[in-house]
Write a protein that holds these residues in place. Structure first.
Motif, short mmCIF file in Angstrom:
data_model
loop_
_atom_site.label_atom_id
_atom_site.label_comp_id
_atom_site.label_asym_id
_atom_site.label_seq_id
_atom_site.Cartn_x
_atom_site.Cartn_y
_atom_site.Cartn_z
N GLY A 47 -29.19 30.59 9.85
CA GLY A 47 -28.63 29.30 9.48
C GLY A 47 -29.43 28.62 8.39
N GLU A 48 -30.77 28.71 8.46
CA GLU A 48 -31.61 28.09 7.43
C GLU A 48 -31.42 28.80 6.10
OE1 GLU A 48 -33.52 25.36 7.30
OE2 GLU A 48 -32.69 24.91 9.26
N LEU A 49 -31.36 30.11 6.11
CA LEU A 49 -31.13 30.87 4.89
C LEU A 49 -29.76 30.54 4.33
CD1 LEU A 49 -32.13 32.99 2.90
CD2 LEU A 49 -31.15 34.74 4.36
N SER A 50 -28.78 30.45 5.21
CA SER A 50 -27.43 30.15 4.76
C SER A 50 -27.35 28.75 4.17
CB SER A 50 -26.45 30.30 5.92
OG SER A 50 -25.15 30.02 5.49
N ARG A 51 -28.06 27.78 4.76
CA ARG A 51 -28.06 26.42 4.22
C ARG A 51 -28.70 26.37 2.85
NH1 ARG A 51 -30.10 24.30 9.51
NH2 ARG A 51 -28.22 24.20 10.75
N ALA A 52 -29.80 27.12 2.67
CA ALA A 52 -30.46 27.17 1.37
C ALA A 52 -29.54 27.80 0.33
CB ALA A 52 -31.76 27.95 1.47
N GLU A 53 -28.85 28.87 0.72
CA GLU A 53 -27.90 29.50 -0.21
C GLU A 53 -26.75 28.56 -0.51
OE1 GLU A 53 -26.74 33.11 1.67
OE2 GLU A 53 -28.59 34.15 1.16
N LEU A 54 -26.29 27.86 0.50
CA LEU A 54 -25.18 26.91 0.33
C LEU A 54 -25.57 25.82 -0.65
CD1 LEU A 54 -22.35 26.00 1.38
CD2 LEU A 54 -23.58 24.61 3.02
N LEU A 55 -26.79 25.28 -0.52
CA LEU A 55 -27.25 24.24 -1.44
C LEU A 55 -27.39 24.78 -2.86
CD1 LEU A 55 -29.84 22.38 0.76
CD2 LEU A 55 -27.59 21.58 0.05
N GLN A 56 -27.85 26.02 -3.00
CA GLN A 56 -27.96 26.63 -4.33
C GLN A 56 -26.58 26.81 -4.96
OE1 GLN A 56 -30.10 30.33 -4.27
NE2 GLN A 56 -31.84 29.41 -5.33
N ILE A 57 -25.62 27.23 -4.17
CA ILE A 57 -24.26 27.43 -4.68
C ILE A 57 -23.68 26.09 -5.13
CG2 ILE A 57 -21.91 28.04 -4.00
CD1 ILE A 57 -23.22 30.14 -2.11
N MET A 58 -23.88 25.06 -4.32
CA MET A 58 -23.35 23.74 -4.68
C MET A 58 -24.04 23.18 -5.93
SD MET A 58 -22.93 22.28 -0.79
CE MET A 58 -23.25 20.63 -1.23
N GLN A 59 -25.35 23.39 -6.05
CA GLN A 59 -26.06 22.92 -7.23
C GLN A 59 -25.61 23.69 -8.47
OE1 GLN A 59 -30.27 23.60 -7.16
NE2 GLN A 59 -30.68 22.12 -8.77
N ALA A 60 -25.45 24.99 -8.35
CA ALA A 60 -25.00 25.80 -9.49
C ALA A 60 -23.62 25.36 -9.94
CB ALA A 60 -24.99 27.28 -9.11
N PHE A 61 -22.73 25.11 -9.00
CA PHE A 61 -21.38 24.69 -9.37
C PHE A 61 -21.37 23.31 -10.00
CE2 PHE A 61 -17.18 22.85 -8.29
CZ PHE A 61 -16.41 23.67 -9.11
N SER A 62 -22.22 22.41 -9.51
CA SER A 62 -22.24 21.06 -10.09
C SER A 62 -22.71 21.09 -11.53
CB SER A 62 -23.12 20.13 -9.25
OG SER A 62 -24.48 20.47 -9.41
N VAL A 63 -23.55 22.03 -11.89
CA VAL A 63 -24.02 22.14 -13.27
C VAL A 63 -22.99 22.88 -14.13
CG1 VAL A 63 -25.76 23.19 -14.76
CG2 VAL A 63 -26.45 21.99 -12.69
N LEU A 64 -22.46 23.98 -13.62
CA LEU A 64 -21.60 24.82 -14.46
C LEU A 64 -20.18 24.30 -14.59
CD1 LEU A 64 -22.76 28.39 -13.38
CD2 LEU A 64 -23.50 27.02 -15.33
N ARG A 65 -19.75 23.41 -13.72
CA ARG A 65 -18.37 22.91 -13.84
C ARG A 65 -18.23 21.84 -14.91
NH1 ARG A 65 -17.29 18.82 -8.79
NH2 ARG A 65 -19.01 17.44 -9.26
N ASP A 66 -19.32 21.16 -15.25
CA ASP A 66 -19.30 20.11 -16.27
C ASP A 66 -19.68 20.74 -17.61
OD1 ASP A 66 -19.26 17.67 -17.54
OD2 ASP A 66 -21.31 17.16 -16.96
N PRO A 67 -18.79 20.68 -18.62
CA PRO A 67 -19.09 21.35 -19.89
C PRO A 67 -20.38 20.86 -20.57
CG PRO A 67 -16.77 20.78 -19.79
CD PRO A 67 -17.43 20.15 -18.60
N ALA A 68 -20.66 19.57 -20.49
CA ALA A 68 -21.87 19.05 -21.13
C ALA A 68 -23.13 19.52 -20.41
CB ALA A 68 -21.83 17.52 -21.16
N ARG A 69 -23.11 19.47 -19.08
CA ARG A 69 -24.28 19.93 -18.32
C ARG A 69 -24.44 21.45 -18.45
NH1 ARG A 69 -24.25 17.57 -12.42
NH2 ARG A 69 -26.32 18.48 -12.44
N ARG A 70 -23.32 22.17 -18.54
CA ARG A 70 -23.39 23.61 -18.71
C ARG A 70 -24.00 23.97 -20.06
NH1 ARG A 70 -18.35 27.95 -18.36
NH2 ARG A 70 -19.61 29.80 -18.72
#
Length: 122
Positions: A47-70
């Protein structure tokens, strides 16, 4: 190098991926890593590993979905701070001054807010 993870690797897409491909990869990874939908059922070790991966996925998407931040992220990956390769100083934008004649507008309509409390209908 950089302590920041490679967001393209986190989402398992190529750096040339389109916005649609990034969104699809994010949704697919969220289906497999979300605690409510995962097969681990909230196990303590996984669960801890999955939460860390989940947070990484969410952070990656928040950066890559915005054209300026990407674009800023891509520049930080390649090592250039601006498209011209210069320092992080201010960007000069040319401005053209338009000379206006100081003549009042002839048939200008002025719109004012309507006060419903006072009017011909009261």
């Amino acid at each position: 190098m950089n302590s920041q993870p490679d967001f393209y690797e986190v989402l398992r897409v190529k750096p040339t991926a389109s916005q649609q491909e990034i969104s699809r990869a994010y949704r697919a990874l969220m289906r497999t890593h979300h605690p409510d939908l995962g097969a681990d059922g909230g196990a303590t070790d996984g669960g801890e590993l999955s939460r860390a991966e989940l947070l990484q996925i969410m952070q990656a998407f928040s950066v890559l979905r915005d054209p300026a931040r990407r674009a800023a992220y891509d520049r930080s990956r390649t090592g250039t701070s601006t498209p011209g390769g210069q320092g992080s100083g201010p960007v000069v934008i040319p401005v053209r001054r338009v000379n206006r004649r100081h003549v009042p507008a002839g048939n200008t309509i002025r719109i004012t807010p309507v006060r419903w409390e006072s009017g011909p209908w009261t």
